[in-house]
Design an enzyme around this catalytic site. Structure first.
Site, PDB file in Angstrom:
ATOM      1  N   THR A 219       0.821  -1.214   0.000  1.00  0.00           N
ATOM      2  CA  THR A 219       0.000   0.000   0.000  1.00  0.00           C
ATOM      3  C   THR A 219       0.849   1.256   0.000  1.00  0.00           C
ATOM      4  OG1 THR A 219      -1.833  -1.111   1.077  1.00  0.00           O
ATOM      5  CG2 THR A 219      -1.718   1.254   1.388  1.00  0.00           C
TER       6      THR A 219
ATOM      7  N   TYR B 195      -7.853   1.154  -4.157  1.00  0.00           N
ATOM      8  CA  TYR B 195      -6.516   1.409  -4.685  1.00  0.00           C
ATOM      9  C   TYR B 195      -5.881   0.093  -5.096  1.00  0.00           C
ATOM     10  CZ  TYR B 195      -4.715  -0.265  -0.214  1.00  0.00           C
ATOM     11  OH  TYR B 195      -4.425  -1.036   0.881  1.00  0.00           O
TER      12      TYR B 195
ATOM     13  N   THR C 178       1.758  -4.159   4.397  1.00  0.00           N
ATOM     14  CA  THR C 178       1.661  -4.452   5.836  1.00  0.00           C
ATOM     15  C   THR C 178       1.062  -5.835   6.129  1.00  0.00           C
ATOM     16  OG1 THR C 178      -0.487  -3.358   5.981  1.00  0.00           O
ATOM     17  CG2 THR C 178       1.457  -2.008   6.461  1.00  0.00           C
ATOM     18  N   ASP C 179       0.333  -6.398   5.149  1.00  0.00           N
ATOM     19  CA  ASP C 179      -0.394  -7.645   5.432  1.00  0.00           C
ATOM     20  C   ASP C 179       0.519  -8.784   5.882  1.00  0.00           C
ATOM     21  OD1 ASP C 179      -2.706  -6.360   4.732  1.00  0.00           O
ATOM     22  OD2 ASP C 179      -2.931  -7.336   2.789  1.00  0.00           O
TER      23      ASP C 179
ATOM     24  N   LYS D 167       0.458  -7.411  12.852  1.00  0.00           N
ATOM     25  CA  LYS D 167      -0.592  -6.503  12.374  1.00  0.00           C
ATOM     26  C   LYS D 167      -1.850  -6.813  13.174  1.00  0.00           C
ATOM     27  CE  LYS D 167      -2.814  -4.628   8.286  1.00  0.00           C
ATOM     28  NZ  LYS D 167      -2.876  -4.511   6.814  1.00  0.00           N
TER      29      LYS D 167
ATOM     30  N   GLU E  89      -3.001 -28.717  28.198  1.00  0.00           N
ATOM     31  CA  GLU E  89      -4.259 -29.417  27.872  1.00  0.00           C
ATOM     32  C   GLU E  89      -4.026 -30.536  26.862  1.00  0.00           C
ATOM     33  OE1 GLU E  89      -8.209 -27.242  27.801  1.00  0.00           O
ATOM     34  OE2 GLU E  89      -6.841 -25.687  27.085  1.00  0.00           O
TER      35      GLU E  89
HETATM   36  N1  ASP Z   1      -2.732  -5.370   0.905  1.00  0.00           N
HETATM   37  C1  ASP Z   1      -1.690  -4.449   1.236  1.00  0.00           C
HETATM   38  C2  ASP Z   1      -0.363  -5.204   1.294  1.00  0.00           C
HETATM   39  O1  ASP Z   1      -0.058  -5.856   2.236  1.00  0.00           O
HETATM   40  C3  ASP Z   1      -1.966  -3.753   2.504  1.00  0.00           C
HETATM   41  C4  ASP Z   1      -0.903  -2.798   2.980  1.00  0.00           C
HETATM   42  O2  ASP Z   1       0.180  -2.693   2.459  1.00  0.00           O
HETATM   43  O3  ASP Z   1      -1.158  -2.109   3.980  1.00  0.00           O
HETATM   44  O4  ASP Z   1       0.351  -5.123   0.367  1.00  0.00           O
END
Ligand code: ASP
Length: 372
Positions: free
Chosen positions: A58, A71, A137-138, A210, A329
């Site tokens: 992103t 986007y 970020t994913d 995340k 457990e």
């Molecule tokens: N879908 C995006 C990615 O991980 C989300 C992001 O970058 O925040 O590339």
């Protein structure tokens, strides 16, 4: 120059010339005729050399016409992202390479191997003092943890991304990238392993996670907390650099890594998912278990049968924080399971892939590696 327009800035092998090119690009981006190219810090010392490796995400995203907030990830090159940030070239002599241009939901072994190759070349040639990786970020936490386990360096390696695309109102990418550059170029960042920088906060690869689908404050380190804070004017680590190094695992010559599947546990679960994973040829299974890494009797029995056949089984948890301990457990000793301790399922999967690739498959040896 609009952010989306590709410049012919791709592969810079020389930090100095790349710095000059990026200095010029920055000037074009902010409308100056002749850029001030800083080779020295305001204190008169030589600027650190930082290599930026673009992978997409992103942070490199661009609006599209589908909907107001729609986007596409990974459209803008790392060089163009840097070029749009005024003053970043006063932090470091910056060079840039584009490794991939993907949303990190598509992150894969090939890109990981390419990243390692490029970073090792930069280290061996003594090209740079720090690395910044722009990344979605994913799956950023998975790439950070992968690199943590295979890179043998004291050099700062810093992953950075953003929650809003580069064309959004209030885009967080430029500030995040500026701050990542500050971290990667600072001597006090050495010896801290692979780091993640977002939203003024620095996290370590082992703990970062995340935690929110949309907030700019998405990254947290449950159970450990961040390792430091950074803003445009300052950088603070909360502790001295740790002396302990991560396990250095060897990478095979080429991808793919051995197949490890994550099985997500839930109410009313039977053996089918586990049995399917074994049929697909999984060499390892990570259980994203309920609670402290548990599952239904049917699923646990199927996992025990898989372990008997030589599939490496690691119990983790879907809860999001806390330790998974042995023999509470579930009878791990009897069933031949390892537990992930503080590693979430996606990171447990990364470590298990690397362990199996290194021939570590016996459950007590796997358990020892998870404890490091
Ligand atoms: N879908 C995006 C990615 O991980 C989300 C992001 O970058 O925040 O590339």
């Amino acid at each position: 120059m609009p952010l989306g327009e590709e410049m012919t800035l791709h592969s810079f092998r020389s930090a100095r010339s790349a710095h000059i090119i990026i200095g010029l690009a920055a000037a074009l981006a902010i409308g100056l005729a002749s850029p001030a190219i800083a080779q020295q810090s305001p204190a008169g010392t030589a600027l650190a050399r930082v290599l930026v490796l673009g992978t997409g995400g992103t942070i490199a995203g661009q609006a599209n016409a589908r909907a107001g907030n729609a986007y596409d990830s990974g459209k803008v090159s790392a060089a163009n992202l840097i070029a749009a940030i005024p003053g970043i070239d006063r932090l470091a002599q910056i060079s840039a390479d584009q490794i991939s241009s993907i949303g990190s939901q598509d992150m894969n072994d090939k890109v990981w191997f390419d990243l390692v190759k490029r970073i090792r070349t930069a280290i061996d040639n003594k090209e740079v003092d720090g690395i910044v990786i722009t990344h979605g970020t994913d799956t950023m936490e998975e790439t950070a943890f992968f690199l943590q386990n295979v890179l043998d360096t004291d050099m700062p390696v810093v992953l950075v991304g953003s929650m809003r695309p580069s064309t959004a109102i209030g885009a967080d990418g430029p500030a995040n990238l500026y701050e990542a550059m500050r971290v990667a170029s600072a001597p006090e960042s050495r010896g801290r392993g692979v780091l993640v920088v977002l939203n003024d906060t620095i996290h370590a690869a082992r703990w970062v996670q995340k935690t929110n689908t949309t907030s700019v404050e998405t990254f947290r380190s449950p159970g450990a907390g961040p390792v430091g804070y950074v803003d445009t004017g300052s950088l603070r680590f909360l502790q001295p650099a740790a002396l302990v190094k991560a396990a250095q695992l060897k990478l095979p010559d080429a991808p793919p890594l051995p197949r490890v599947d994550i099985i997500y546990s839930h109410a009313n679960m039977d053996a089918a998912e586990v049995e399917d994973a074994v049929k697909r040829g999984a060499k390892g299974i990570v259980l994203a278990g309920v609670g402290d890494g548990n599952s239904s009797k049917g699923a646990i029995d199927a996992l025990a049968a898989a372990a008997k056949q030589g599939v490496v089984v690691v119990r983790s948890t879907r809860v999001g924080s806390g330790y998974v301990n042995r023999n509470v457990e579930v009878e791990d000793d009897k069933l031949g399971f390892a537990v992930s301790l503080d590693l979430n399922p996606q990171k447990a999967r990364v470590l298990l892939e690397l362990l199996i690739a290194n021939g570590v498959t016996e459950s007590s040896a796997v358990q020892q590696a998870f404890a490091r």
